[in-house]
Write a protein that holds these residues in place. Structure first.
Motif, short mmCIF file in Angstrom:
data_model
loop_
_atom_site.label_atom_id
_atom_site.label_comp_id
_atom_site.label_asym_id
_atom_site.label_seq_id
_atom_site.Cartn_x
_atom_site.Cartn_y
_atom_site.Cartn_z
N ARG A 315 42.56 58.06 77.18
CA ARG A 315 42.10 57.45 78.45
C ARG A 315 41.01 56.42 78.20
NH1 ARG A 315 41.96 63.23 81.34
NH2 ARG A 315 44.18 63.40 81.76
N VAL A 316 40.02 56.75 77.35
CA VAL A 316 38.93 55.77 77.15
C VAL A 316 39.39 54.62 76.27
CG1 VAL A 316 36.99 57.31 77.66
CG2 VAL A 316 37.85 57.19 75.33
N HIS A 317 40.37 54.90 75.40
CA HIS A 317 40.94 53.84 74.58
C HIS A 317 41.61 52.79 75.47
CE1 HIS A 317 42.48 52.04 70.95
NE2 HIS A 317 43.69 52.01 71.48
N THR A 318 42.33 53.30 76.50
CA THR A 318 43.00 52.40 77.45
C THR A 318 41.97 51.53 78.18
OG1 THR A 318 44.60 54.14 77.77
CG2 THR A 318 44.67 52.39 79.39
N LEU A 319 40.76 52.05 78.37
CA LEU A 319 39.71 51.26 79.02
C LEU A 319 39.12 50.22 78.06
CD1 LEU A 319 37.78 54.09 80.95
CD2 LEU A 319 39.39 52.43 81.90
N GLY A 320 39.55 50.26 76.80
CA GLY A 320 39.11 49.24 75.84
C GLY A 320 37.99 49.68 74.92
N TYR A 321 37.64 50.97 74.96
CA TYR A 321 36.52 51.42 74.13
C TYR A 321 36.93 51.66 72.67
CZ TYR A 321 33.51 52.23 78.16
OH TYR A 321 32.74 52.05 79.28
N GLU A 322 35.94 51.45 71.79
CA GLU A 322 36.07 51.81 70.37
C GLU A 322 35.76 53.31 70.30
OE1 GLU A 322 33.47 49.29 68.09
OE2 GLU A 322 33.62 50.57 66.32
N VAL A 323 36.75 54.12 69.92
CA VAL A 323 36.54 55.57 69.97
C VAL A 323 37.17 56.24 68.75
CG1 VAL A 323 38.51 55.86 71.53
CG2 VAL A 323 36.76 57.62 71.46
N TYR A 324 36.45 57.21 68.18
CA TYR A 324 36.90 57.88 66.96
C TYR A 324 37.01 59.38 67.22
CZ TYR A 324 35.09 53.52 65.04
OH TYR A 324 34.84 52.20 64.79
N LEU A 325 38.08 59.98 66.72
CA LEU A 325 38.20 61.44 66.79
C LEU A 325 37.73 61.97 65.45
CD1 LEU A 325 39.07 63.99 68.20
CD2 LEU A 325 41.40 63.58 67.44
#
Ligand code: C5P
Length: 339
Positions: A315-325
Motif C-alpha cells: 500500500r505505501v509502495h503504491t503511494l510512491g514511498y521508498e520502503v524496505y522489508l
C-alpha cells in the motif's frame, strides 16, 4: 597475487629490519607498539567482502546537552538486515581509493575511507587499498549507514590483516569517527549511553510482535546535527524508557509499547511535514505502531507476520514511498568473506 600471504609494507620494514622483536610490554613506547602491530599485520588474501548493516532505535532518550555540544543519550539499538556491501582489495600502490555506487560519496571524506586511513596511521603502514562500496542503506536517513560502513571496515581490517588491536583500541578508533560507530562494531541488540559510544549488549531476545520490520524513508534527508540542535529541553527525558525496555529485554520479556519512545520524534514530526505525512500514511495503510529511527526521517513499523507487513508495504509502495522489508539481525564474523 592470489592466495599468497604477504606482510603489509610498513615503515618498520622500509628501515631494513626484518627481525621480529618481542617487546617488553612495560617498556614499549607508543611508536614501538605501532611497529609491533605492523610486524604482525598480514594479509591472508587479496580481496575481502564485508556487510554493513543498518539499525533501528527501539528507544532514544535524550537526557540533556553536554558541555562538549553533544547530547547525553540512552538508546537501545538493533541491527537489521538491510545492508551495504563493501569490497576491500589490496593494491600494489600506496593509495586509498574510494569508489561508491553513489558518486558523491566517492571521496576520502567517506567514513569507510577514513577508517582505512586511521588503521594505516595506527600501524604506520601504507598498504594500498581499493574500497568499493555498494550503498543500499539510504543516506542521512537515521539508519546509521555511514557509521556502519566505518565499523565494518575496522572490523574487516582487524580480521583481513590479522591485526592485534585490542577491543579498547578498536572502540576508541570507532568513537573518534562518530557516536554510533562503536555500536556497529558488535551490532545486535544493545543499550548505548554517553554520546552513544558506551555500548552494553542486551540479551538476545526479540519480541515476536516485531518479527518483520517495515522501514519507510520519507522523501527528505535530515541532518542529525540540525535535529539535535533544534531539540527543546522540554523533550529531554530521564532515561526511563531505555531503562524499562532494557530490563524487559534482559528478562526475555516483551517491553511495553508505551516505553518505545524516541525523544527526537515530536520535533521531527512537527518540523518536517513529509515525515508526519509518511507516518499518517503508514498508519492508514494498516501499521499498528510507527516510530522514528534515530534522528530520522526513516520510520519503522513492526509486524508479527509477513502477510501483514507485505500488505502495508504494498500500500505505501503504491503511494510512491521508498520502503524496505527487513528483520532484526545479529551479525557474526561470517559477514566478512575473503578471496
Ligand atoms: O557523532 P556524530 O558525528 O554521528 O554526530 C553527528 C551530530 O549529531 C553531532 O555533530 C552532534 O551535533 C549531534 N549529536 C549530539 N549528541 C549525540 C550524538 C550526535 O548532539 N550524542
Amino acid at each position: 597475487m592470489h592466495n599468497r600471504k604477504r606482510v603489509i609494507w610498513a615503515i618498520y620494514h622500509k628501515e631494513g629490519t626484518k627481525k621480529r622483536v618481542k617487546l617488553d610490554k612495560f617498556s614499549i613506547s607508543v611508536q614501538n607498539a605501532r611497529m609491533s602491530h605492523a610486524q604482525q599485520a598480514q594479509i591472508s588474501s587479496d580481496v575481502c567482502f564485508v556487510r554493513a548493516y543498518a539499525k533501528i532505535n527501539l528507544t532514544l532518550d535524550v537526557l540533556g546537552r553536554r558541555a562538549d555540544g553533544y547530547h547525553e543519550l540512552a538508546t537501545i539499538m538493533q541491527t537489521v538486515d538491510l545492508h551495504d556491501t563493501i569490497c576491500l582489495t589490496a593494491t600494489g600502490d600506496q593509495r586509498v581509493q574510494m569508489i561508491c555506487s553513489i558518486p558523491e560519496l566517492s571521496s576520502d571524506d567517506n567514513l569507510a575511507a577514513r577508517a582505512v586511513y586511521m588503521v594505516r596511521q595506527r600501524l604506520a603502514c601504507s598498504q594500498g587499498v581499493r574500497i568499493e562500496l555498494y550503498k543500499r542503506i539510504p543516506m542521512a536517513a537515521g539508519l546509521g549507514g555511514g557509521s556502519s560502513d566505518a565499523a565494518a571496515v575496522l572490523f574487516a581490517l582487524q580480521q583481513w590483516w590479522q591485526l592485534h588491536l585490542s577491543p579498547a583500541e578498536l572502540l576508541s578508533m570507532a568513537a573518534s569517527m562518530g557516536s554510533d560507530v562503536p555500536f556497529f562494531l558488535t551490532g545486535g541488540l544493545a543499550l548505548c549511553e554517553g554520546r552513544g559510544e558506551r555500548v552494553t549488549p542486551l540479551a538476545r531476545y526479540w519480541p515476536a510482535s516485531m518479527r518483520w520490520l517495515l522501514l519507510l524513508k520519507p522523501p527528505i534527508s535530515l541532518s542529525t546535527a540540525a535535529v539535535f540542535r533544534n531539540l527543546p529541553a522540554g523533550d529531554y527525558t530521564e532515561g526511563t524508557n531505555s531503562r524499562m525496555v532494557s530490563n524487559a529485554l534482559n528478562a526475555r520479556k516483551d517491553p511495553q509499547l508505551e516505553y518505545l519512545q524516541n525523544s527526537l520524534e515530536r520535533e521531527v514530526l512537527e518540523r518536517y511535514p513529509e515525515v508526519a505525512q509518511a507516518r499518517e500514511d503508514l498508519l492508514r495503510a494498516g501499521a499498528q505502531f510507527v516510530r522514528l529511527c534515530g534522528s530520522g526521517p526513516t520510520l519503522f513499523a513492526p509486524f508479527a507476520e509477513l502477510t501483514g507487513a507485505l500488505q502495508v508495504q504494498q500500500r505505501v509502495h503504491t503511494l510512491g514511498y521508498e520502503v524496505y522489508l527487513s528483520r532484526a539481525i545479529h551479525p557474526n564474523t561470517g559477514s566478512v568473506c575473503f578471496f
